[in-house]
Design a protein around this motif. Structure first.
Motif, mmCIF file in Angstrom:
data_model
loop_
_atom_site.group_PDB
_atom_site.id
_atom_site.type_symbol
_atom_site.label_atom_id
_atom_site.label_comp_id
_atom_site.label_asym_id
_atom_site.label_seq_id
_atom_site.Cartn_x
_atom_site.Cartn_y
_atom_site.Cartn_z
ATOM 1 N N GLY A 1 -98.626 -36.429 44.569
ATOM 2 C CA GLY A 1 -99.304 -37.713 44.422
ATOM 3 C C GLY A 1 -100.152 -37.765 43.162
ATOM 4 N N LEU A 2 -100.865 -36.674 42.900
ATOM 5 C CA LEU A 2 -101.672 -36.608 41.678
ATOM 6 C C LEU A 2 -100.794 -36.678 40.436
ATOM 7 C CD1 LEU A 2 -104.240 -33.826 42.688
ATOM 8 C CD2 LEU A 2 -104.668 -36.280 42.475
ATOM 9 N N LEU A 3 -99.658 -35.970 40.479
ATOM 10 C CA LEU A 3 -98.727 -35.998 39.353
ATOM 11 C C LEU A 3 -98.188 -37.405 39.139
ATOM 12 C CD1 LEU A 3 -97.008 -34.392 37.253
ATOM 13 C CD2 LEU A 3 -95.259 -34.222 39.015
ATOM 14 N N PHE A 4 -97.834 -38.085 40.225
ATOM 15 C CA PHE A 4 -97.304 -39.447 40.136
ATOM 16 C C PHE A 4 -98.316 -40.374 39.464
ATOM 17 C CE2 PHE A 4 -96.815 -43.747 41.794
ATOM 18 C CZ PHE A 4 -95.463 -43.979 41.623
ATOM 19 N N VAL A 5 -99.554 -40.312 39.934
ATOM 20 C CA VAL A 5 -100.605 -41.165 39.371
ATOM 21 C C VAL A 5 -100.823 -40.836 37.903
ATOM 22 C CG1 VAL A 5 -103.071 -41.693 39.458
ATOM 23 C CG2 VAL A 5 -101.756 -41.539 41.578
ATOM 24 N N GLN A 6 -100.905 -39.537 37.584
ATOM 25 C CA GLN A 6 -101.150 -39.127 36.205
ATOM 26 C C GLN A 6 -100.001 -39.541 35.290
ATOM 27 O OE1 GLN A 6 -101.976 -34.956 35.850
ATOM 28 N NE2 GLN A 6 -102.185 -35.000 33.638
ATOM 29 N N TYR A 7 -98.777 -39.433 35.789
ATOM 30 C CA TYR A 7 -97.605 -39.734 34.961
ATOM 31 C C TYR A 7 -97.491 -41.231 34.672
ATOM 32 C CZ TYR A 7 -92.720 -39.832 33.425
ATOM 33 O OH TYR A 7 -91.575 -40.031 32.712
ATOM 34 N N PHE A 8 -97.642 -42.048 35.707
ATOM 35 C CA PHE A 8 -97.416 -43.480 35.539
ATOM 36 C C PHE A 8 -98.651 -44.254 35.092
ATOM 37 C CE2 PHE A 8 -93.790 -42.363 38.212
ATOM 38 C CZ PHE A 8 -92.775 -43.061 37.587
ATOM 39 N N LEU A 9 -99.821 -43.682 35.285
ATOM 40 C CA LEU A 9 -101.043 -44.405 34.924
ATOM 41 C C LEU A 9 -101.866 -43.672 33.870
ATOM 42 C CD1 LEU A 9 -102.209 -45.508 38.504
ATOM 43 C CD2 LEU A 9 -100.851 -46.831 36.865
ATOM 44 N N SER A 10 -101.243 -42.724 33.159
ATOM 45 C CA SER A 10 -101.999 -41.917 32.202
ATOM 46 C C SER A 10 -102.663 -42.766 31.126
ATOM 47 C CB SER A 10 -101.090 -40.879 31.546
ATOM 48 O OG SER A 10 -100.031 -41.510 30.839
ATOM 49 N N ASP A 11 -101.988 -43.812 30.659
ATOM 50 C CA ASP A 11 -102.563 -44.641 29.613
ATOM 51 C C ASP A 11 -103.811 -45.375 30.099
ATOM 52 O OD1 ASP A 11 -100.911 -46.013 31.348
ATOM 53 O OD2 ASP A 11 -100.234 -47.474 29.851
ATOM 54 N N ARG A 12 -103.752 -45.934 31.303
ATOM 55 C CA ARG A 12 -104.908 -46.657 31.840
ATOM 56 C C ARG A 12 -106.051 -45.714 32.188
ATOM 57 N NH1 ARG A 12 -101.791 -50.791 36.035
ATOM 58 N NH2 ARG A 12 -100.295 -51.630 34.504
ATOM 59 N N ILE A 13 -105.701 -44.572 32.769
ATOM 60 C CA ILE A 13 -106.733 -43.600 33.130
ATOM 61 C C ILE A 13 -107.464 -43.102 31.891
ATOM 62 C CG2 ILE A 13 -107.150 -41.307 34.102
ATOM 63 C CD1 ILE A 13 -104.789 -41.820 35.994
ATOM 64 N N ALA A 14 -106.698 -42.771 30.840
ATOM 65 C CA ALA A 14 -107.305 -42.249 29.610
ATOM 66 C C ALA A 14 -108.222 -43.283 28.964
ATOM 67 C CB ALA A 14 -106.217 -41.822 28.631
ATOM 68 N N LEU A 15 -107.770 -44.520 28.895
ATOM 69 C CA LEU A 15 -108.604 -45.565 28.301
ATOM 70 C C LEU A 15 -109.882 -45.776 29.102
ATOM 71 C CD1 LEU A 15 -106.204 -48.425 27.088
ATOM 72 C CD2 LEU A 15 -107.515 -46.811 25.712
ATOM 73 N N PHE A 16 -109.751 -45.769 30.428
ATOM 74 C CA PHE A 16 -110.934 -45.956 31.277
ATOM 75 C C PHE A 16 -111.905 -44.802 31.108
ATOM 76 C CE2 PHE A 16 -113.150 -45.122 35.284
ATOM 77 C CZ PHE A 16 -113.816 -46.325 35.461
#
Length: 299
Positions: free
Chosen positions: A49-64
């Protein structure tokens, strides 16, 4: 999706070898857990689950996390102009463009592929670099996008996530339980803890080694795209030198994101040993750029 960024067989080979070794380590690790009677499914589901979130939302997470915001061509015409030119040279889709309000002079790119990428620069780097130097930094970051570095590093970190979770579970469980049900045996939790620590350490070293090489590869590809390795070298020297003048608190806040950054957020002499660093030493990067300049006949 191909681009005009210079291909790097060394990077491809290292990615394949690293993924193979991590996969092999993963199989052995799960085998040990099952042999110890651990219900590994729960850990795998959480890690997946963590990998899924990191993979698909990495751009949004990094910007936030880095307090970056997307900017329009009207808000940052010079920055957009540089990226437009580089994307045309590289024959690649234009990523989203963002600016982070931070005096730490840096830049990063993230996103799982070329169609879901963002390139972000800090206000600190915009204030310090000349246009050609900034272009060199941006070409480096766009190379990461073209080579899908973020996706590869995200997947490569999966085993480390699993091992880290197992370490925590073992600690929270109090290292209880004994082998063979006798009081004289070694606690199962302790065995799990030790195995998890070893697996985490190996995966950590493998991914850090790959990270250092991908930074060299991005320097090379970026310099060849712009045909101005000296501009990239100048940016590296300027950014690394200015790190010493950034408040320690700001550097500490930025340090967790070093794997993303163009240059590590650390003052000279304060970086970890090369073995544990996400980036190669400055002199190694400058030496490569000097070699490229020589090859291009520019001394």
């Amino acid at each position: 999706m191909s681009t005009r960024f210079a291909s790097d067989r060394g990077l491809t080979t290292r990615m394949v070898v690293t993924m193979f070794l991590l996969g092999l380590l993963y199989v052995v690790f799960i085998g040990v857990l099952i042999a110890l009677g651990v219900q590994a499914l729960t850990v795998l589901v959480i890690a997946g689950g963590l990998l899924f979130v990191q993979y698909f939302l990495s751009d949004r997470i990094a910007l936030f996390a880095m307090h970056g915001r997307e900017v329009t061509p009207q808000e940052a015409p010079e920055l957009h102009g540089l990226i437009d030119r580089l994307c045309a040279l590289a024959d690649m889709p234009k990523p989203r463009v963002a600016i982070a309000d931070s005096d730490v002079p840096n830049a990063f790119a993230t996103g799982r592929n070329q169609n879901n990428a963002v390139v972000c620069v800090t206000t600190g780097i915009l204030r310090r670099l000349e246009p050609q130097e900034l272009e060199g930094v941006l070409s480096h970051e766009l190379s990461h996008v073209a080579h899908r570095d973020v996706a590869v590093m995200t997947i490569a970190s999966f085993l480390g996530i699993v091992a880290g979770l197992m370490t925590r579970f073992a600690l929270y469980a109090g290292l209880g339980g004994r082998r063979n049900g006798n009081q004289g045996g070694v606690p199962v939790g302790l065995i799990i803890l030790l195995v998890s620590v070893v697996v985490y350490a190996i995966s950590f070293l493998l991914t850090r080694a790959l990270s250092r090489y991908r930074e060299l590869s991005a320097d090379r590809a970026g310099a060849l795209l712009t045909q101005r390795p000296s501009a990239l070298a100048s940016a590296l020297v300027k950014i690394s030198g200015d790190m010493a003048r950034i408040p320690t608190q700001d550097l500490r806040e930025a340090a967790p994101f070093n794997a993303f950054y163009f240059a590590p957020a650390a003052a000279p002499g304060q970086a970890l040993a090369n073995l544990f660093s996400t980036h190669p030493p400055l002199d190694r990067r400058l030496a490569q750029l000097t070699d490229i300049s020589r090859q291009l006949g520019r001394g």
